[in-house]
Design a protein around this motif. Structure first.
Motif, PDB file in Angstrom:
ATOM      1  N   TYR A  12      34.655 -41.856  90.022  1.00 18.40           N
ATOM      2  CA  TYR A  12      35.990 -41.313  90.194  1.00 18.40           C
ATOM      3  C   TYR A  12      35.838 -40.005  90.955  1.00 18.40           C
ATOM      4  CZ  TYR A  12      40.889 -40.547  89.369  1.00 18.40           C
ATOM      5  OH  TYR A  12      42.241 -40.390  89.553  1.00 18.40           O
ATOM      6  N   ALA A  13      36.528 -39.912  92.095  1.00 19.20           N
ATOM      7  CA  ALA A  13      36.323 -38.748  92.963  1.00 19.20           C
ATOM      8  C   ALA A  13      37.595 -38.439  93.741  1.00 19.20           C
ATOM      9  CB  ALA A  13      35.150 -39.004  93.899  1.00 19.20           C
ATOM     10  N   TYR A  14      37.515 -37.409  94.568  1.00 20.24           N
ATOM     11  CA  TYR A  14      38.686 -36.844  95.238  1.00 20.24           C
ATOM     12  C   TYR A  14      38.537 -36.833  96.756  1.00 20.24           C
ATOM     13  CZ  TYR A  14      39.707 -35.619  90.487  1.00 20.24           C
ATOM     14  OH  TYR A  14      39.960 -35.702  89.140  1.00 20.24           O
ATOM     15  N   HIS A  15      38.023 -37.917  97.303  1.00 20.27           N
ATOM     16  CA  HIS A  15      37.830 -38.036  98.742  1.00 20.27           C
ATOM     17  C   HIS A  15      39.051 -38.676  99.385  1.00 20.27           C
ATOM     18  CE1 HIS A  15      33.670 -37.174  97.818  1.00 20.27           C
ATOM     19  NE2 HIS A  15      33.627 -38.221  97.011  1.00 20.27           N
ATOM     20  N   GLY A  16      39.306 -38.315 100.627  1.00 18.24           N
ATOM     21  CA  GLY A  16      40.378 -38.948 101.378  1.00 18.24           C
ATOM     22  C   GLY A  16      41.035 -37.968 102.328  1.00 18.24           C
ATOM     23  N   GLU A  21      45.252 -37.923  97.637  1.00 19.22           N
ATOM     24  CA  GLU A  21      43.912 -38.393  97.270  1.00 19.22           C
ATOM     25  C   GLU A  21      43.055 -37.235  96.765  1.00 19.22           C
ATOM     26  OE1 GLU A  21      42.658 -41.883 100.161  1.00 19.22           O
ATOM     27  OE2 GLU A  21      43.421 -40.144 101.283  1.00 19.22           O
ATOM     28  N   LYS A  22      43.205 -36.103  97.402  1.00 18.27           N
ATOM     29  CA  LYS A  22      42.423 -34.920  97.022  1.00 18.27           C
ATOM     30  C   LYS A  22      42.897 -34.325  95.699  1.00 18.27           C
ATOM     31  CE  LYS A  22      41.451 -33.699 101.840  1.00 18.27           C
ATOM     32  NZ  LYS A  22      40.154 -34.296 101.868  1.00 18.27           N
ATOM     33  N   ASN A  70      36.645 -36.265 103.744  1.00 25.11           N
ATOM     34  CA  ASN A  70      37.803 -37.008 104.243  1.00 25.11           C
ATOM     35  C   ASN A  70      37.509 -38.493 104.409  1.00 25.11           C
ATOM     36  OD1 ASN A  70      39.495 -34.734 104.454  1.00 25.11           O
ATOM     37  ND2 ASN A  70      38.675 -34.240 106.463  1.00 25.11           N
ATOM     38  N   LEU A  71      36.345 -38.822 104.947  1.00 24.06           N
ATOM     39  CA  LEU A  71      36.079 -40.190 105.404  1.00 24.06           C
ATOM     40  C   LEU A  71      35.005 -40.891 104.588  1.00 24.06           C
ATOM     41  CD1 LEU A  71      35.980 -39.567 109.258  1.00 24.06           C
ATOM     42  CD2 LEU A  71      37.940 -40.232 107.848  1.00 24.06           C
ATOM     43  N   LEU A  72      35.215 -42.187 104.367  1.00 25.74           N
ATOM     44  CA  LEU A  72      34.179 -43.022 103.755  1.00 25.74           C
ATOM     45  C   LEU A  72      32.905 -42.983 104.594  1.00 25.74           C
ATOM     46  CD1 LEU A  72      36.242 -46.190 102.735  1.00 25.74           C
ATOM     47  CD2 LEU A  72      35.556 -44.257 101.285  1.00 25.74           C
ATOM     48  N   GLU A  73      33.068 -42.902 105.910  1.00 29.37           N
ATOM     49  CA  GLU A  73      31.931 -42.856 106.813  1.00 29.37           C
ATOM     50  C   GLU A  73      31.045 -41.641 106.528  1.00 29.37           C
ATOM     51  OE1 GLU A  73      35.130 -43.451 107.432  1.00 29.37           O
ATOM     52  OE2 GLU A  73      35.414 -44.555 109.300  1.00 29.37           O
ATOM     53  N   SER A  74      31.670 -40.494 106.288  1.00 33.78           N
ATOM     54  CA  SER A  74      30.922 -39.274 105.962  1.00 33.78           C
ATOM     55  C   SER A  74      30.217 -39.397 104.622  1.00 33.78           C
ATOM     56  CB  SER A  74      31.855 -38.067 105.927  1.00 33.78           C
ATOM     57  OG  SER A  74      32.397 -37.819 107.189  1.00 33.78           O
ATOM     58  N   LEU A  75      30.901 -39.985 103.657  1.00 34.86           N
ATOM     59  CA  LEU A  75      30.278 -40.211 102.356  1.00 34.86           C
ATOM     60  C   LEU A  75      29.038 -41.088 102.487  1.00 34.86           C
ATOM     61  CD1 LEU A  75      33.381 -40.833 100.110  1.00 34.86           C
ATOM     62  CD2 LEU A  75      31.605 -39.141  99.682  1.00 34.86           C
ATOM     63  N   ALA A  76      29.160 -42.190 103.216  1.00 29.44           N
ATOM     64  CA  ALA A  76      28.035 -43.116 103.373  1.00 29.44           C
ATOM     65  C   ALA A  76      26.858 -42.434 104.064  1.00 29.44           C
ATOM     66  CB  ALA A  76      28.479 -44.360 104.143  1.00 29.44           C
ATOM     67  N   GLU A  77      27.133 -41.666 105.099  1.00 32.73           N
ATOM     68  CA  GLU A  77      26.058 -40.946 105.810  1.00 32.73           C
ATOM     69  C   GLU A  77      25.358 -39.954 104.885  1.00 32.73           C
ATOM     70  OE1 GLU A  77      24.574 -41.201 108.718  1.00 32.73           O
ATOM     71  OE2 GLU A  77      25.925 -42.665 109.628  1.00 32.73           O
ATOM     72  N   THR A  78      26.144 -39.261 104.086  1.00 36.21           N
ATOM     73  CA  THR A  78      25.570 -38.275 103.178  1.00 36.21           C
ATOM     74  C   THR A  78      24.746 -38.948 102.089  1.00 36.21           C
ATOM     75  OG1 THR A  78      27.421 -36.794 103.649  1.00 36.21           O
ATOM     76  CG2 THR A  78      26.099 -36.300 101.697  1.00 36.21           C
ATOM     77  N   VAL A  79      25.229 -40.051 101.553  1.00 34.43           N
ATOM     78  CA  VAL A  79      24.459 -40.801 100.563  1.00 34.43           C
ATOM     79  C   VAL A  79      23.122 -41.230 101.160  1.00 34.43           C
ATOM     80  CG1 VAL A  79      24.340 -42.985  99.287  1.00 34.43           C
ATOM     81  CG2 VAL A  79      26.406 -41.588  99.161  1.00 34.43           C
ATOM     82  N   ALA A  80      23.149 -41.817 102.351  1.00 34.59           N
ATOM     83  CA  ALA A  80      21.907 -42.269 102.987  1.00 34.59           C
ATOM     84  C   ALA A  80      20.947 -41.099 103.205  1.00 34.59           C
ATOM     85  CB  ALA A  80      22.211 -42.970 104.308  1.00 34.59           C
ATOM     86  N   SER A  81      21.444 -39.996 103.704  1.00 32.61           N
ATOM     87  CA  SER A  81      20.594 -38.828 103.951  1.00 32.61           C
ATOM     88  C   SER A  81      19.942 -38.327 102.670  1.00 32.61           C
ATOM     89  CB  SER A  81      21.407 -37.694 104.580  1.00 32.61           C
ATOM     90  OG  SER A  81      21.835 -38.053 105.863  1.00 32.61           O
TER      91      SER A  81
END
Length: 121
Positions: A12-16, A21-22, A70-81
């Protein structure tokens, strides 16, 4: 390549992008494929030769429940890193982040972003 799979992790988080959403937050689901050779841990039966599932979960939880993005894309990149930073045996990973009931016009079951990244040598 061999893989460890972590499926259906829920956060449960506050991304978007939208303020709602925030402010209100929402559920996110994460699936991860961690690619590295499982031969050594398979033969040794020693956790020190593998990637601890619980530790991998905690790395992903730290990103998902951390600083809003803001973006799922940023979340995914950060998780991978963060996974590459945390686990030296990791050769590649596939990360899928799903947001159910996105606040956008239309009828959706979910939206998702999926990335595949290989370790930069």
């Amino acid at each position: 390549m061999d893989k460890i799979l972590l499926n259906g992790m829920e956060f449960y988080a506050y991304h978007g992008v939208f303020q709602e959403e925030k402010t209100l937050g929402q559920r996110f689901y994460v699936d991860a494929e961690l690619e590295f050779s499982l031969k050594k841990p398979g033969q040794s039966d020693d956790m020190n030769d593998s990637i601890d599932y619980g530790e991998a979960y905690e790395v992903m939880r730290g990103v998902m429940e951390g600083r809003p993005m803001n973006l799922l894309e940023s979340l995914a990149e950060t998780v991978a890193s963060e996974l590459f930073r945390s686990f030296s045996p990791l050769n590649a990973c596939r990360i899928r982040i799903t947001k159910t009931d996105p606040p956008i016009p239309g009828h959706y079951r979910s939206v998702a972003a999926e990335i595949f990244r290989e370790r930069d040598e």
